[in-house]
Write a protein that holds these residues in place. Structure first.
Motif, PDB file in Angstrom:
ATOM      1  N   TYR A  92       2.345   1.692  -3.480  1.00 57.13           N
ATOM      2  CA  TYR A  92       1.324   2.189  -4.406  1.00 57.13           C
ATOM      3  C   TYR A  92       0.961   3.639  -4.097  1.00 57.13           C
ATOM      4  O   TYR A  92       0.759   4.441  -5.013  1.00 57.13           O
ATOM      5  CB  TYR A  92       0.072   1.315  -4.361  1.00 57.13           C
ATOM      6  CG  TYR A  92       0.293  -0.117  -4.803  1.00 57.13           C
ATOM      7  CD1 TYR A  92       1.270  -0.437  -5.749  1.00 57.13           C
ATOM      8  CD2 TYR A  92      -0.456  -1.159  -4.287  1.00 57.13           C
ATOM      9  CE1 TYR A  92       1.469  -1.739  -6.156  1.00 57.13           C
ATOM     10  CE2 TYR A  92      -0.268  -2.466  -4.697  1.00 57.13           C
ATOM     11  CZ  TYR A  92       0.711  -2.750  -5.633  1.00 57.13           C
ATOM     12  OH  TYR A  92       0.906  -4.036  -6.046  1.00 57.13           O
ATOM     13  N   LEU A  93       0.880   3.968  -2.834  1.00 51.70           N
ATOM     14  CA  LEU A  93       0.596   5.351  -2.449  1.00 51.70           C
ATOM     15  C   LEU A  93       1.709   6.281  -2.917  1.00 51.70           C
ATOM     16  O   LEU A  93       1.443   7.358  -3.465  1.00 51.70           O
ATOM     17  CB  LEU A  93       0.413   5.442  -0.926  1.00 51.70           C
ATOM     18  CG  LEU A  93       0.067   6.812  -0.369  1.00 51.70           C
ATOM     19  CD1 LEU A  93      -1.234   7.333  -0.957  1.00 51.70           C
ATOM     20  CD2 LEU A  93      -0.029   6.739   1.151  1.00 51.70           C
ATOM     21  N   THR A  94       2.940   5.865  -2.726  1.00 52.29           N
ATOM     22  CA  THR A  94       4.074   6.659  -3.203  1.00 52.29           C
ATOM     23  C   THR A  94       4.002   6.849  -4.710  1.00 52.29           C
ATOM     24  O   THR A  94       4.171   7.963  -5.212  1.00 52.29           O
ATOM     25  CB  THR A  94       5.403   5.979  -2.816  1.00 52.29           C
ATOM     26  OG1 THR A  94       5.473   5.887  -1.392  1.00 52.29           O
ATOM     27  CG2 THR A  94       6.598   6.754  -3.337  1.00 52.29           C
ATOM     28  N   THR A 146       1.420   6.728  -6.698  1.00 57.59           N
ATOM     29  CA  THR A 146       0.324   7.601  -7.120  1.00 57.59           C
ATOM     30  C   THR A 146       0.603   9.061  -6.782  1.00 57.59           C
ATOM     31  O   THR A 146       0.263   9.951  -7.565  1.00 57.59           O
ATOM     32  CB  THR A 146      -1.024   7.162  -6.514  1.00 57.59           C
ATOM     33  OG1 THR A 146      -0.928   7.151  -5.093  1.00 57.59           O
ATOM     34  CG2 THR A 146      -1.428   5.794  -7.011  1.00 57.59           C
ATOM     35  N   LEU A 147       1.245   9.317  -5.657  1.00 57.18           N
ATOM     36  CA  LEU A 147       1.601  10.699  -5.317  1.00 57.18           C
ATOM     37  C   LEU A 147       2.667  11.251  -6.262  1.00 57.18           C
ATOM     38  O   LEU A 147       2.594  12.405  -6.690  1.00 57.18           O
ATOM     39  CB  LEU A 147       2.058  10.795  -3.866  1.00 57.18           C
ATOM     40  CG  LEU A 147       0.960  10.606  -2.829  1.00 57.18           C
ATOM     41  CD1 LEU A 147       1.540  10.542  -1.422  1.00 57.18           C
ATOM     42  CD2 LEU A 147      -0.072  11.710  -2.927  1.00 57.18           C
ATOM     43  N   VAL A 174       0.841  -1.196   0.000  1.00 60.78           N
ATOM     44  CA  VAL A 174       0.000   0.000   0.000  1.00 60.78           C
ATOM     45  C   VAL A 174       0.878   1.247   0.000  1.00 60.78           C
ATOM     46  O   VAL A 174       0.601   2.214  -0.713  1.00 60.78           O
ATOM     47  CB  VAL A 174      -0.957   0.004   1.214  1.00 60.78           C
ATOM     48  CG1 VAL A 174      -1.701   1.327   1.327  1.00 60.78           C
ATOM     49  CG2 VAL A 174      -1.931  -1.162   1.119  1.00 60.78           C
ATOM     50  N   PHE A 175       1.961   1.240   0.774  1.00 57.22           N
ATOM     51  CA  PHE A 175       2.856   2.395   0.822  1.00 57.22           C
ATOM     52  C   PHE A 175       3.564   2.607  -0.511  1.00 57.22           C
ATOM     53  O   PHE A 175       3.769   3.742  -0.939  1.00 57.22           O
ATOM     54  CB  PHE A 175       3.869   2.251   1.954  1.00 57.22           C
ATOM     55  CG  PHE A 175       3.232   2.314   3.306  1.00 57.22           C
ATOM     56  CD1 PHE A 175       2.634   3.473   3.770  1.00 57.22           C
ATOM     57  CD2 PHE A 175       3.206   1.188   4.120  1.00 57.22           C
ATOM     58  CE1 PHE A 175       2.025   3.527   5.008  1.00 57.22           C
ATOM     59  CE2 PHE A 175       2.608   1.231   5.364  1.00 57.22           C
ATOM     60  CZ  PHE A 175       2.013   2.400   5.811  1.00 57.22           C
TER      61      PHE A 175
END
Length: 126
Positions: A48-50, A52-53, A45-46
């Motif tokens: 993927y979050l990175t 996307t940001l 998740v981290f």
């Protein structure tokens, strides 16, 4: 100056999109290149979050490249984001928690941050 901005922020957008793509789809290759630990479970998740940001920042640089005056405020946010990214990688490196590869990659963000700040310094808001 607009031509310079279009090129600078176009390149910044491209590099952000490339890194986001690599995080999402080429993670095993990227992990070997910059010596990242394998990612599993909820830690993905981290990642993927990175990604996307980073992609969202790339989109903002693309907007700046298209109209540097209208989207000037994105430049400030981009400089801050890049400096925070450099800090987030440099602190663990200085503490001896990670090797040199990732900090060398993030060095490009430091260059972009300095170029963004220089652009803001040399231009006036509309």
């Amino acid at each position: 100056m607009d031509t310079y901005a279009r090129r600078l922020f176009g390149v910044a957008a491209f590099t952000n999109f490339l890194f986001a793509f690599a995080l999402l789809f080429l993670r095993p290759v990227l992990a070997r290149l910059v010596a990242l630990d394998p990612v599993a479970g909820t830690n993905r998740v981290f990642v993927y979050l990175t990604a996307t940001l980073v992609g969202a920042f790339g989109y903002s640089y693309l907007r700046v490249a298209g109209d540097p005056r209208r989207f000037r405020s994105f430049i400030e946010l981009g400089a801050i984001g890049k400096l925070l990214a450099v800090t987030a990688v440099t602190v663990p490196w200085l503490a001896g928690e990670i090797g040199w590869r990732l900090p060398s990659l993030i060095g490009g963000d430091l260059v972009f941050a300095l170029l963004f700040i220089d652009y803001l310094r040399r231009t006036r808001p509309a």
